[in-house]
Design an enzyme around this catalytic site. Structure first.
Site, PDB file in Angstrom:
ATOM      1  N   TYR A 259      42.101  35.417  47.768  1.00  0.00           N
ATOM      2  CA  TYR A 259      41.518  35.769  46.469  1.00  0.00           C
ATOM      3  C   TYR A 259      40.495  34.715  46.051  1.00  0.00           C
ATOM      4  CZ  TYR A 259      41.221  36.691  41.435  1.00  0.00           C
ATOM      5  OH  TYR A 259      40.768  36.956  40.171  1.00  0.00           O
TER       6      TYR A 259
ATOM      7  N   GLY B  67      36.293  48.913  36.612  1.00  0.00           N
ATOM      8  CA  GLY B  67      37.644  48.463  36.299  1.00  0.00           C
ATOM      9  C   GLY B  67      37.918  48.489  34.810  1.00  0.00           C
ATOM     10  N   ALA B  68      37.511  49.583  34.162  1.00  0.00           N
ATOM     11  CA  ALA B  68      37.527  49.648  32.690  1.00  0.00           C
ATOM     12  C   ALA B  68      38.817  50.209  32.109  1.00  0.00           C
ATOM     13  CB  ALA B  68      36.345  50.489  32.203  1.00  0.00           C
TER      14      ALA B  68
END
Length: 247
Positions: A157, A13-14
């Site tokens: 979540y 997730g960069a």
């Protein structure tokens, strides 16, 4: 951090936010950083030409096991293997437990729980295969992994983040049982100013204006702190809240 100079770190997730800040922070510390994301062009744009390390942009989707395995294969073939894993990729949504679509719940669990677990397994196996006994695995969790959900909208979540907390402790005990010196830990932030809040309608411009935000760089500094500790020290969890936060 000197022990990790020239070593290989994978940051999932960069492409933006916390993942982008972590990738750049590690490049500045002299690491070879593989930034994994679906939006690979955004990772390429993070390159720091004057930094001692090097950034490698790699396209991948953490919700897909095939994509994850392909990424680890590329790293093995081109860089030798993963020494540090930063499990940063995550998705969120306002998904009420009584009305949300199953596919939306599944997306959260596929990325935040299963994707994280697959990456963790593959990183450990990479270290084991090469005899690396000073590696590090860090999960980017959330304050919501430690407290009950404030509403039904974020319960799924929150459940995913509570799972991350449980998975980290399971990983620690696995490593202890193996008498491994590989370390693990998690960073659990509160409000961080990132684009993930674009997926939460409740964060209107008025709400955002009043929210006491931290910046992505604050979380990146916590990662560097965790990595920088003496090999005998394992910082297991860093909970970070912004001043004035109600979370």
């Amino acid at each position: 951090m000197e022990r990790y100079t020239g070593r290989v770190a994978l940051v999932t997730g960069a492409s933006s936010g916390i993942g982008a800040a972590i990738a750049q922070a590690l490049v500045r510390k002299g690491l070879k950083v593989v930034g994994l994301a679906r939006r690979v062009d955004k990772v390429k744009a993070l390159e720091l030409k004057d930094a001692p390390g090097k950034l490698y942009a790699l396209q991948g989707d953490v919700s897909s096991e095939e994509s994850i395995l392909s990424a680890f294969k590329w790293i093995e073939d081109n860089l030798g293997g993963v020494d540090i894993l930063i499990n940063n990729a995550g998705v969120i949504g306002e998904l009420p437990l009584t009305s949300a679509k199953t596919a939306d719940w599944k997306r959260i669990l596929d990325v935040d729980v299963l994707g994280l677990s697959i990456c963790t397994r593959e990183a450990f196996q990479s270290m084991l295969k090469r005899g690396v006994d000073d590696g590090f695995i860090i999960h980017i969790n959330s304050v919501l992994g430690h407290i009950p959900p404030g509403s039904s909208d974020i319960a799924m979540y929150g459940a995913a983040k509570h799972a991350v907390t449980a998975l980290l402790e399971g990983l620690r005990k696995d490593l202890v049982a193996r008498k491994s010196k590989i370390r693990c830990g998690q960073i659990s932030p509160g409000y961080v100013r990132t684009e993930i809040h674009d997926f939460l309608p409740k964060y209107t411009p008025e709400v955002r204006e009043k929210t006491p935000w931290m910046e992505s760089e604050d979380i990146a500094e916590a990662v560097v702190y965790m990595l920088s500790q003496h090999p005998r020290v394992q910082v297991h969890d860093i909970i970070i809240r912004s001043v004035g936060s109600d979370l």
